[in-house]
Design an enzyme around this catalytic site. Sequence first.
Site, PDB file in Angstrom:
ATOM      1  N   PRO A   4     -18.849 -28.486  18.549  1.00  0.00           N
ATOM      2  CG  PRO A   4     -17.766 -29.210  20.490  1.00  0.00           C
ATOM      3  CD  PRO A   4     -17.832 -29.448  19.018  1.00  0.00           C
ATOM      4  CE1 TYR A   6     -30.340 -15.955  18.017  1.00  0.00           C
ATOM      5  CE2 TYR A   6     -28.764 -15.558  19.784  1.00  0.00           C
ATOM      6  CZ  TYR A   6     -29.033 -15.843  18.461  1.00  0.00           C
ATOM      7  OH  TYR A   6     -27.998 -16.036  17.607  1.00  0.00           O
ATOM      8  CB  CYS A  63     -30.863   5.636  20.454  1.00  0.00           C
ATOM      9  SG  CYS A  63     -29.771   6.784  21.259  1.00  0.00           S
TER      10      CYS A  63
HETATM   11  C1  LIG Z   1     -23.322 -22.768  14.903  1.00  0.00           C
HETATM   12  C2  LIG Z   1     -22.894 -24.091  14.416  1.00  0.00           C
HETATM   13  C3  LIG Z   1     -22.295 -24.987  15.285  1.00  0.00           C
HETATM   14  C4  LIG Z   1     -22.126 -24.741  16.759  1.00  0.00           C
HETATM   15  O1  LIG Z   1     -23.329 -24.752  17.449  1.00  0.00           O
HETATM   16  P1  LIG Z   1     -23.339 -24.696  19.056  1.00  0.00           P
HETATM   17  O2  LIG Z   1     -24.778 -24.717  19.395  1.00  0.00           O
HETATM   18  O3  LIG Z   1     -22.680 -23.449  19.458  1.00  0.00           O
HETATM   19  O4  LIG Z   1     -22.622 -25.903  19.547  1.00  0.00           O
HETATM   20  C5  LIG Z   1     -21.842 -26.180  14.750  1.00  0.00           C
HETATM   21  N1  LIG Z   1     -21.983 -26.475  13.445  1.00  0.00           N
HETATM   22  C6  LIG Z   1     -22.564 -25.623  12.574  1.00  0.00           C
HETATM   23  C7  LIG Z   1     -22.657 -25.992  11.158  1.00  0.00           C
HETATM   24  C8  LIG Z   1     -23.038 -24.408  13.038  1.00  0.00           C
HETATM   25  O5  LIG Z   1     -23.627 -23.576  12.186  1.00  0.00           O
END
Ligand SMILES: *Cc1c(COP(=O)(O)O)cnc(C)c1O
Length: 421
Positions: A274, A316, A342
């Site tokens: 996470p 995003y 800018c």
């Molecule tokens: C970015 C990423 C995460 C974390 O994703 P979250 O949405 O921030 O929990 C976990 N594993 C991999 C391989 C990622 O690229």
Amino acid sequence: MSVFRYKKGRLYCENVSLESMAEKVGTPFYAYSHKALLSQITAYKKAFSSVPHLIAFAVKANANIAVLRVFANAGGGGDIVSSGELHRALKAGMDPKNLVFAGVGKTKKEMKDALRAGILMFNVESAQELVALDETAKALGIKAPVALRVNPDVNPKTHPYISTGLKKSKFGIEIVKAVSQYQTASLLSNIDIVGVHSHIGSQLTQVKPFVDALKRISRLISALRKRGLDIQYWNIGGGLGITYNQEKPPMPKEMAAAVLPLLKKSGCRIILEPGRSLAGNAGVMVTRVIYNKEGEAKNFLVVDAGMNDLIRPSLYSAYHELRPVVKRRRKTKVVDVVGPICESGDFLAQDREIPQMAPDELLAVMSAGAYSFTMSSNYNARPRPPEILVHGDEYEIIRKRETMKALLRGESIPAFLDQKK
Ligand SMILES: *Cc1c(COP(=O)(O)O)cnc(C)c1O
């Protein structure tokens, strides 16, 4: 209950008022709550306590070494994607045995750094990467522990830029090719297959895509074991969403309830990665109003933080809640909240109805603990803002505001441009 609360009309992070921090460090700045960071990782650990597990925080979400130390102290590790993140994780005191390395473009240099450090495993994303890793490990005379990142081809129903588990995605190995890739990998002399990895996307607000993906991976694990491969680790990735606006994402324990039966049956050690759900709602960015600019078609609130400080709205179309740091009776007004950069894409919010704010007043940009400071830049030669970690009634600056000198670090004017010869 949130650690960001109004007390006597002033917005606080834990027991420190954001106004007092602004006086101390100026604006813009980031503030993170130690309590919120800790309570999130604790919630994950509790939710998955019935299986052997590792919470490997996605370092890209918030890479400050003090934040990483909070997670390390709680027994967490890191999901890293570069030698830079490896360096940060080690400096923060994370155990290399709690680090996993993902990313489609690992170079041999990065592989060597991580092998030397003794990380838990590489999440390999392609056939060529596997060969490069085998060669790199051979040159060092060791074996590289590997999980293949498998792309389960499920739609996570999130923003396309943060969706990573579809067939057309650049990430991972297609699930239909996974068995043959694993067999190829098992023939490489310096590759040690230890697990399976998948990560389907970010800011997921439903459990169904997780369950769908993990069902597919579970079948793959059975198929691999039938072929004699020793799959010990199951890395289920990250991706759990947070509430930015009205979203109602599952809590770690709800996610756990949905996936634990599958995970337990596998007998694997579980890895979670996470990022956003550990740090996102633990942070805010505080900015100061510079001007109100009334236009014929639009009204603008010009603030001192720009897309270089927080790019998520521009990149995003992300929503961040905006709150006045000092609550008063105010009329509301529909404005675009824009920065000084800018670029027309430089905004924190568009067509947003917020309380009217006067120049010099402070505005808090909520949910800025993940993918916020880490994505900041020096565009328009703007020094990056400081970061603060709050702990009860105390706080500490965990990254100073960049200085003008730091902005020029590493630059020089070549002698051939020197005209006074
Ligand atoms: C970015 C990423 C995460 C974390 O994703 P979250 O949405 O921030 O929990 C976990 N594993 C991999 C391989 C990622 O690229």
